[in-house]
Design a protein around this motif. Structure first.
Motif, PDB file in Angstrom:
ATOM      1  N   GLN A   1       0.826  -1.204   0.000  1.00 55.47           N
ATOM      2  CA  GLN A   1       0.000   0.000   0.000  1.00 55.47           C
ATOM      3  C   GLN A   1       0.860   1.255   0.000  1.00 55.47           C
ATOM      4  N   ALA A   2       1.951   1.220   0.814  1.00 48.01           N
ATOM      5  CA  ALA A   2       2.852   2.375   0.836  1.00 48.01           C
ATOM      6  C   ALA A   2       3.527   2.574  -0.515  1.00 48.01           C
ATOM      7  N   MET A   3       3.929   1.461  -1.160  1.00 46.49           N
ATOM      8  CA  MET A   3       4.545   1.570  -2.479  1.00 46.49           C
ATOM      9  C   MET A   3       3.564   2.134  -3.503  1.00 46.49           C
ATOM     10  N   ASP A   4       2.306   1.689  -3.430  1.00 45.87           N
ATOM     11  CA  ASP A   4       1.296   2.223  -4.342  1.00 45.87           C
ATOM     12  C   ASP A   4       1.075   3.705  -4.086  1.00 45.87           C
ATOM     13  N   GLU A   5       1.035   4.081  -2.803  1.00 42.01           N
ATOM     14  CA  GLU A   5       0.850   5.505  -2.484  1.00 42.01           C
ATOM     15  C   GLU A   5       2.040   6.326  -2.958  1.00 42.01           C
ATOM     16  N   ASN A   6       3.257   5.780  -2.770  1.00 36.23           N
ATOM     17  CA  ASN A   6       4.441   6.506  -3.236  1.00 36.23           C
ATOM     18  C   ASN A   6       4.437   6.664  -4.747  1.00 36.23           C
ATOM     19  N   ALA A   7       4.020   5.593  -5.446  1.00 41.60           N
ATOM     20  CA  ALA A   7       3.953   5.696  -6.907  1.00 41.60           C
ATOM     21  C   ALA A   7       2.934   6.744  -7.332  1.00 41.60           C
ATOM     22  N   ALA A   8       1.784   6.751  -6.635  1.00 42.66           N
ATOM     23  CA  ALA A   8       0.768   7.753  -6.968  1.00 42.66           C
ATOM     24  C   ALA A   8       1.265   9.169  -6.669  1.00 42.66           C
TER      25      ALA A   8
END
Length: 411
Positions: free
Chosen positions: A185-192
């Motif tokens: 989830q953190a990686m997805d948020e960072n990508a976003a």
């Protein structure tokens, strides 16, 4: 898989063990001394055991939990096995099922008493049958009962440890799953956020270029046009042909200069240098052209392994170099200048150094209220792509500009 195997044992094991005990009893009935009455009772109990097992197999759920019915089933099965073992010790093969599944059939407070009842039956069988024969028989029975109880305690302790390890492993796996989910989830948020940052950088870059172009028009083209108008007004009022020709020449020079500034402004607005060349080649050409135009000795160096960068990152670095070179030509009075592009782990560094007159950055800020000389614009460009920008300068000792931006690869 293990639970399935144990399920098969709990369902079919009692039948197999009861049948094996019956076969052994038939083979040893005369040795043990079973009479006709004993066989009638044994046959009745075997039939009762089969009926009990069939009834429980039909009524019990796939994963039984301790209930009053399961307690009754366990006690009836033990009672049948106890009497059969009393009649013939070899029926203990059936009685041994009391050791298995006690936790499934009995509530926690009755598990140990149920196991002790089974241990009594097994000890009686191992000591030669029930009841024990004489004082020595009771001593042997007591010793065997103590051994059975000790073994029960050991195996119960090992089973508890194994169950605790299983629970700990399950908890660890669950925690790892939660951690992995949180990490994903953190990686997805960072990508976003990264994608949002690039979008904002593009939008901010457009607004910045509009402000820059307005300033360029005001500072160069508008001033040039004002000078041209002033020169033409002098020509219109001049009675001397020589004086008029001189001012016309000045007007033409101003017009050519203004045209050059307009072209430069349009060129900076859209970095065409990156359309056909990678960033290192574009920077090298820019530095070379600037050196030839100004007569200042300039060198360009690349360190690390060059790789394609995101378009916004490359445009930012190119524009910072162009602004730095423009500042150097207008203010530094330098004789040598060096530009270094460094590809590092996760970061790209751009350094511009000259041996010009230098300046006091603090004094410049106090005097102008900003960085001046385009320094604020370069800093803003770097910060819009999550980078940083620093200035080191001292009067008489040249100037060093350094920009650090993330290494965001193309695509």
């Amino acid at each position: 898989m293990i639970e399935q195997r144990w399920g098969l044992f709990h369902r079919w094991g009692p039948y197999v063990l009861l049948a094996f005990g019956l076969l052994m009893a038939v083979a040893t009935g005369d040795v043990v001394g079973m009479d006709r009455g004993d066989w009638y009772l044994a046959g009745t109990l075997v039939a009762a055991g089969l009926a009990l097992q069939l009834g429980w197999g039909a009524l019990a759920p796939a994963r039984p939990e301790p209930t009053p019915a399961s307690v009754v089933y366990y006690l009836l099965r033990w009672a049948i096995a106890f009497v059969l073992t009393w009649l013939n010790p070899f029926f203990a093969f059936y009685a041994v099922v009391g050791y298995f599944g006690a936790e499934r059939l009995l509530p926690p407070r009755l598990v140990k008493p149920g196991l002790l009842l089974t241990a009594v039956t097994m000890s009686g069988s191992q000591s030669g049958g029930l009841p024990p024969d004489g004082e020595l028989g009771w001593v042997v029975f007591g010793g065997l009962f103590a051994v059975n109880v000790a073994l029960l305690m050991v195996f119960a302790h090992l089973a508890a440890q194994e169950e605790q390890r299983a629970l700990d492993a399950a908890a660890t796996i669950l925690e790892l799953e939660r951690t992995n989910n949180a990490l994903q989830q953190a990686m997805d948020e960072n990508a976003a956020l990264h994608a949002q940052l690039l979008v904002q950088a593009r939008e901010a870059g457009v607004a910045d270029e509009r402000r820059r172009l307005a300033a360029e028009i005001h500072d160069t083209i508008a001033q040039g046009l004002t000078g041209i108008i002033a020169q033409l007004q002098v020509v219109a009022n001049a009675g001397d042909e020589g004086l008029a020709r001189e001012h016309l020449g000045r007007a033409a020079d101003l017009a050519r200069h203004s045209l050059g500034e307009a072209r430069r402004s349009v060129h900076n607005l859209s970095p065409t240098a990156l359309e056909h060349d990678a960033l290192p080649e574009a920077l090298k050409k820019t530095v070379t052209e600037w050196s030839e135009r100004t007569g200042v000795r300039a060198e360009f160096t690349v360190t690390g392994t060059a790789e394609p960068l995101h378009e916004e990152i490359e445009a930012t670095l190119l524009r910072i170099v162009q602004e730095a070179l423009s500042n150097a030509s207008r203010h530094a009075a330098a004789t040598r200048l060096g530009v270094t592009l460094s590809y590092m782990d996760g970061e790209v560094a751009l350094d511009v150094r000259d041996d010009g007159c230098g300046f006091d950055p603090l004094a410049l800020v106090r005097r102008s209220g900003s960085g001046g000389f385009g320094l604020d614009g370069m800093r803003a460009r770097a910060e819009r792509v999550a980078g940083s920008f620093t200035v080191e300068s001292e009067p008489g000792h040249g100037t060093a500009l350094s920009a650090r931006v993330p290494l965001v690869r193309h695509g």
